[in-house]
Write a protein that holds these residues in place. Structure first.
Motif, PDB file in Angstrom:
ATOM      1  N   ILE A 160       0.836  -1.206   0.000  1.00  0.00           N
ATOM      2  CA  ILE A 160       0.000   0.000   0.000  1.00  0.00           C
ATOM      3  C   ILE A 160       0.868   1.253   0.000  1.00  0.00           C
ATOM      4  O   ILE A 160       0.626   2.206  -0.753  1.00  0.00           O
ATOM      5  CB  ILE A 160      -0.951  -0.012   1.217  1.00  0.00           C
ATOM      6  N   ILE A 161       1.905   1.262   0.830  1.00  0.00           N
ATOM      7  CA  ILE A 161       2.837   2.402   0.861  1.00  0.00           C
ATOM      8  C   ILE A 161       3.525   2.566  -0.489  1.00  0.00           C
ATOM      9  O   ILE A 161       3.643   3.676  -1.023  1.00  0.00           O
ATOM     10  CB  ILE A 161       3.882   2.209   1.980  1.00  0.00           C
ATOM     11  N   LEU A 162       3.968   1.445  -1.081  1.00  0.00           N
ATOM     12  CA  LEU A 162       4.667   1.483  -2.365  1.00  0.00           C
ATOM     13  C   LEU A 162       3.764   2.009  -3.479  1.00  0.00           C
ATOM     14  O   LEU A 162       4.173   2.870  -4.269  1.00  0.00           O
ATOM     15  CB  LEU A 162       5.174   0.081  -2.704  1.00  0.00           C
ATOM     16  N   TRP A 163       2.522   1.489  -3.558  1.00  0.00           N
ATOM     17  CA  TRP A 163       1.597   1.961  -4.585  1.00  0.00           C
ATOM     18  C   TRP A 163       1.287   3.452  -4.396  1.00  0.00           C
ATOM     19  O   TRP A 163       1.173   4.196  -5.388  1.00  0.00           O
ATOM     20  CB  TRP A 163       0.289   1.162  -4.525  1.00  0.00           C
ATOM     21  N   LYS A 164       1.154   3.878  -3.149  1.00  0.00           N
ATOM     22  CA  LYS A 164       0.851   5.284  -2.868  1.00  0.00           C
ATOM     23  C   LYS A 164       1.974   6.183  -3.389  1.00  0.00           C
ATOM     24  O   LYS A 164       1.721   7.210  -4.028  1.00  0.00           O
ATOM     25  CB  LYS A 164       0.671   5.458  -1.353  1.00  0.00           C
ATOM     26  N   VAL A 165       3.226   5.776  -3.150  1.00  0.00           N
ATOM     27  CA  VAL A 165       4.375   6.554  -3.617  1.00  0.00           C
ATOM     28  C   VAL A 165       4.465   6.534  -5.144  1.00  0.00           C
ATOM     29  O   VAL A 165       4.665   7.570  -5.788  1.00  0.00           O
ATOM     30  CB  VAL A 165       5.677   6.012  -2.994  1.00  0.00           C
ATOM     31  N   LEU A 166       4.306   5.347  -5.741  1.00  0.00           N
ATOM     32  CA  LEU A 166       4.452   5.218  -7.190  1.00  0.00           C
ATOM     33  C   LEU A 166       3.390   6.015  -7.946  1.00  0.00           C
ATOM     34  O   LEU A 166       3.672   6.627  -8.974  1.00  0.00           O
ATOM     35  CB  LEU A 166       4.390   3.745  -7.592  1.00  0.00           C
ATOM     36  N   ARG A 167       2.172   5.987  -7.447  1.00  0.00           N
ATOM     37  CA  ARG A 167       1.112   6.713  -8.134  1.00  0.00           C
ATOM     38  C   ARG A 167       1.361   8.222  -8.114  1.00  0.00           C
ATOM     39  O   ARG A 167       0.993   8.932  -9.042  1.00  0.00           O
ATOM     40  CB  ARG A 167      -0.242   6.390  -7.508  1.00  0.00           C
ATOM     41  N   LYS A 168       1.995   8.704  -7.048  1.00  0.00           N
ATOM     42  CA  LYS A 168       2.312  10.131  -6.972  1.00  0.00           C
ATOM     43  C   LYS A 168       3.483  10.488  -7.883  1.00  0.00           C
ATOM     44  O   LYS A 168       3.526  11.574  -8.464  1.00  0.00           O
ATOM     45  CB  LYS A 168       2.649  10.516  -5.532  1.00  0.00           C
ATOM     46  N   ARG A 169       4.451   9.554  -8.001  1.00  0.00           N
ATOM     47  CA  ARG A 169       5.697   9.861  -8.715  1.00  0.00           C
ATOM     48  C   ARG A 169       5.761   9.272 -10.120  1.00  0.00           C
ATOM     49  O   ARG A 169       6.744   9.498 -10.826  1.00  0.00           O
ATOM     50  CB  ARG A 169       6.893   9.331  -7.914  1.00  0.00           C
ATOM     51  N   ALA A 170       4.754   8.478 -10.525  1.00  0.00           N
ATOM     52  CA  ALA A 170       4.822   7.770 -11.810  1.00  0.00           C
ATOM     53  C   ALA A 170       5.047   8.722 -12.977  1.00  0.00           C
ATOM     54  O   ALA A 170       5.761   8.399 -13.939  1.00  0.00           O
ATOM     55  CB  ALA A 170       3.542   6.969 -12.031  1.00  0.00           C
ATOM     56  N   GLN A 171       4.458   9.913 -12.902  1.00  0.00           N
ATOM     57  CA  GLN A 171       4.530  10.843 -14.032  1.00  0.00           C
ATOM     58  C   GLN A 171       5.933  11.389 -14.257  1.00  0.00           C
ATOM     59  O   GLN A 171       6.280  11.776 -15.381  1.00  0.00           O
ATOM     60  CB  GLN A 171       3.562  12.018 -13.782  1.00  0.00           C
ATOM     61  N   ILE A 172       6.774  11.406 -13.211  1.00  0.00           N
ATOM     62  CA  ILE A 172       8.082  12.055 -13.356  1.00  0.00           C
ATOM     63  C   ILE A 172       9.218  11.069 -13.605  1.00  0.00           C
ATOM     64  O   ILE A 172      10.343  11.483 -13.864  1.00  0.00           O
ATOM     65  CB  ILE A 172       8.412  12.910 -12.108  1.00  0.00           C
TER      66      ILE A 172
END
Length: 286
Positions: free
Chosen positions: A49-61
């Protein structure tokens, strides 16, 4: 109800089972015709859950489309990051990890998973909407990767492939007539579920599989029979102008805007408040 048999199928205990796939709460291993599941530990679920939360925020960059690739499907790198976060969780105080939002997401996931599984067993067992489930006395099976072995007493019929993979393969071959055929079957499957009093708030193509000419539900975690959940999800869906993009079909329909538009029009016609109410076996709004 699951079909009870005297002992586990021989193919489950003969060879080491292949790691077939994984989700937030489960890891799936398969023989030729059957799959077994390992429930993730609470720490594994929290790390994901923590990993998905971070990736979804940073995926665009992230460069080279890495963000989208990491979010869209499991990978060795994703597993490594999950293990790294698990190790950090073990030594860092819980108060650091259990923010209000993460705790809420974890609680929501657990509640939906348990409720969805119960609803599926009650309403979808012995139907064409789910793969067959068998039960047997506990048996030890060898599995690829960690932990190396499991004790299981249940197995589920293996699908030919997930629906998103079937559609991607057909699109790569240029068979868009079959792409539309399977997408229409997907929409009809959803309507059949509504007629049985169930709605999925997590109806992504990867959560469905293919058996023969059938589309079957693989992940029951998003199932609900509560109008409040259904109405909230439909309110969000009604704001989506291009449902094919939300379903991950933008690459499938690349270069074919007329097919994308045709699917979007059909989606809006079928997946809406009036359609769900018309197909529901009782008055939803009472």
């Amino acid at each position: 109800m699951p079909r009870a048999i005297a002992q586990a199928p021989e193919e489950l205990t003969r060879d080491r089972l292949k790691r077939l796939g994984e989700g937030i709460g489960k890891v799936v291993y398969a023989s030729e015709h059957w799959v077994v599941r390992r429930e993730r530990s609470p720490r594994e679920v929290l790390a994901l859950i923590i990993l998905w939360k971070v990736l979804r925020k940073r995926a665009q960059i992230l460069p080279f489309d890495w963000g989208r690739k990491l979010v869209s499907k499991p990978s060795t790198l994703l597993r490594f990051l999950r293990i790294l976060i698990q190790a950090m969780i073990a030594v860092v105080p819980k108060s650091v990890w259990y923010s209000r939002h993460i705790a809420q997401v974890l609680q929501t996931y657990r509640s939906r998973d348990r409720r969805g599984e119960k609803l599926a067993r009650t309403h979808l067992a012995d139907t064409q909407l789910m793969p067959e489930t068998i039960t047997f006395p506990p048996a030890t099976v060898l599995v690829g990767g960690w932990p190396g072995w499991l004790v299981v007493d249940e197995a589920v019929e293996r699908v030919e492939e997930t629906l998103d993979r079937r559609i991607a393969t057909l699109a790569h071959a240029g068979d868009f007539e079959s792409v539309e055929l399977w997408l229409n079957r997907f929409l009809r499957t959803r309507q059949t579920g509504w007629r049985r009093g169930l709605f999925s708030v997590d109806a992504h193509l990867k959560n469905f599989g293919v058996i023969g000419e059938r589309v079957v539900l693989l992940d029951t975690g998003g199932l609900t029979d509560r109008w409040g959940d259904i109405s909230a999800k439909l309110s969000l869906d009604e704001q989506v102008a291009e449902p094919h993009v939300q379903l991950g079909l933008d690459q499938v329909f690349a270069g074919h805007p007329e097919l994308a538009q045709r699917f979007d029009d059909r989606w809006h016609k079928l997946v809406n408040r009036d359609s769900v109410i018309d197909n529901w076996p009782e008055d939803l709004t009472r």
